[in-house]
Design a protein around this motif. Sequence first.
Motif, short mmCIF file in Angstrom:
data_model
loop_
_atom_site.label_atom_id
_atom_site.label_comp_id
_atom_site.label_asym_id
_atom_site.label_seq_id
_atom_site.Cartn_x
_atom_site.Cartn_y
_atom_site.Cartn_z
N ILE A 27 0.85 -1.19 0.00
CA ILE A 27 0.00 0.00 0.00
C ILE A 27 0.89 1.24 0.00
O ILE A 27 1.95 1.25 0.62
N VAL A 28 0.45 2.25 -0.73
CA VAL A 28 1.14 3.54 -0.77
C VAL A 28 0.20 4.54 -0.14
O VAL A 28 -0.95 4.68 -0.57
N LEU A 29 0.67 5.22 0.89
CA LEU A 29 -0.17 6.14 1.65
C LEU A 29 0.17 7.60 1.37
O LEU A 29 1.34 7.96 1.21
N SER A 30 -0.87 8.41 1.38
CA SER A 30 -0.76 9.86 1.31
C SER A 30 -1.94 10.41 2.08
O SER A 30 -2.85 9.66 2.43
N VAL A 52 4.40 -1.32 3.32
CA VAL A 52 3.83 0.03 3.41
C VAL A 52 4.84 1.06 2.92
O VAL A 52 5.98 1.07 3.36
N VAL A 53 4.37 1.91 2.02
CA VAL A 53 5.17 3.00 1.48
C VAL A 53 4.41 4.29 1.77
O VAL A 53 3.22 4.38 1.52
N VAL A 54 5.10 5.27 2.31
CA VAL A 54 4.50 6.58 2.56
C VAL A 54 5.13 7.58 1.61
O VAL A 54 6.35 7.78 1.62
N ALA A 55 4.29 8.19 0.77
CA ALA A 55 4.75 9.25 -0.13
C ALA A 55 4.76 10.55 0.68
O ALA A 55 3.76 11.26 0.75
N PHE A 56 5.89 10.81 1.30
CA PHE A 56 5.97 11.88 2.30
C PHE A 56 5.51 13.23 1.80
O PHE A 56 4.79 13.95 2.50
N ASP A 57 5.90 13.61 0.60
CA ASP A 57 5.53 14.93 0.09
C ASP A 57 4.07 14.99 -0.37
O ASP A 57 3.61 16.03 -0.81
N ALA A 58 3.36 13.89 -0.23
CA ALA A 58 1.93 13.86 -0.52
C ALA A 58 1.13 13.74 0.78
O ALA A 58 -0.01 13.28 0.79
N THR A 59 1.77 14.15 1.88
CA THR A 59 1.09 14.21 3.17
C THR A 59 1.17 15.64 3.69
O THR A 59 1.95 16.44 3.20
N LYS A 97 7.78 11.30 -6.36
CA LYS A 97 8.55 11.03 -7.58
C LYS A 97 9.09 9.60 -7.55
O LYS A 97 9.06 8.89 -8.56
N GLU A 98 9.59 9.16 -6.41
CA GLU A 98 10.11 7.80 -6.30
C GLU A 98 9.00 6.77 -6.53
O GLU A 98 9.23 5.75 -7.17
N VAL A 99 7.82 7.05 -6.02
CA VAL A 99 6.69 6.14 -6.23
C VAL A 99 6.37 6.06 -7.72
O VAL A 99 6.24 4.97 -8.29
N VAL A 100 6.24 7.21 -8.36
CA VAL A 100 5.87 7.25 -9.77
C VAL A 100 6.96 6.66 -10.66
O VAL A 100 6.68 5.90 -11.58
N ASP A 101 8.21 6.97 -10.36
CA ASP A 101 9.32 6.54 -11.22
C ASP A 101 9.68 5.06 -11.10
O ASP A 101 10.18 4.48 -12.04
#
Length: 104
Positions: A27-30, A52-59, A97-101
């Motif tokens: 799961i990727v969280l924002s 679990v992955v947290v997209a930090f700049d999307a929080t 960006k890391e999630v998308v890339d």
Amino acid sequence: MTKSVNSAFYGSPDLDAWLRGAGISQIVLSGIQTNMCVETTARMGGNLGYDVVVAFDATYTFDLEGPFGWRRSADEVAQASAVSLHGGGFARVVTTKEVVDSAV
């Protein structure tokens, strides 16, 4: 997804059952608040065995006052959550960006 507490795992529909039924293990969280809903969901997801992955700049979060008159800025609160989650092994904290890339 409808929830009434900090964790998305306590909502409707049953997120854990839905994810497992769909064969999803990551799961990727924002979202808002970094230190409340995002952190609680990340910890529960980690405890349930998800990657679990947290997209930090999307929080996002807000300034907070704690005991003894201690105040922390939103940035400090968010960073503390990120360090706790990442350093504690509950989640990998990355950038959007890391999630998308890289399909982390």
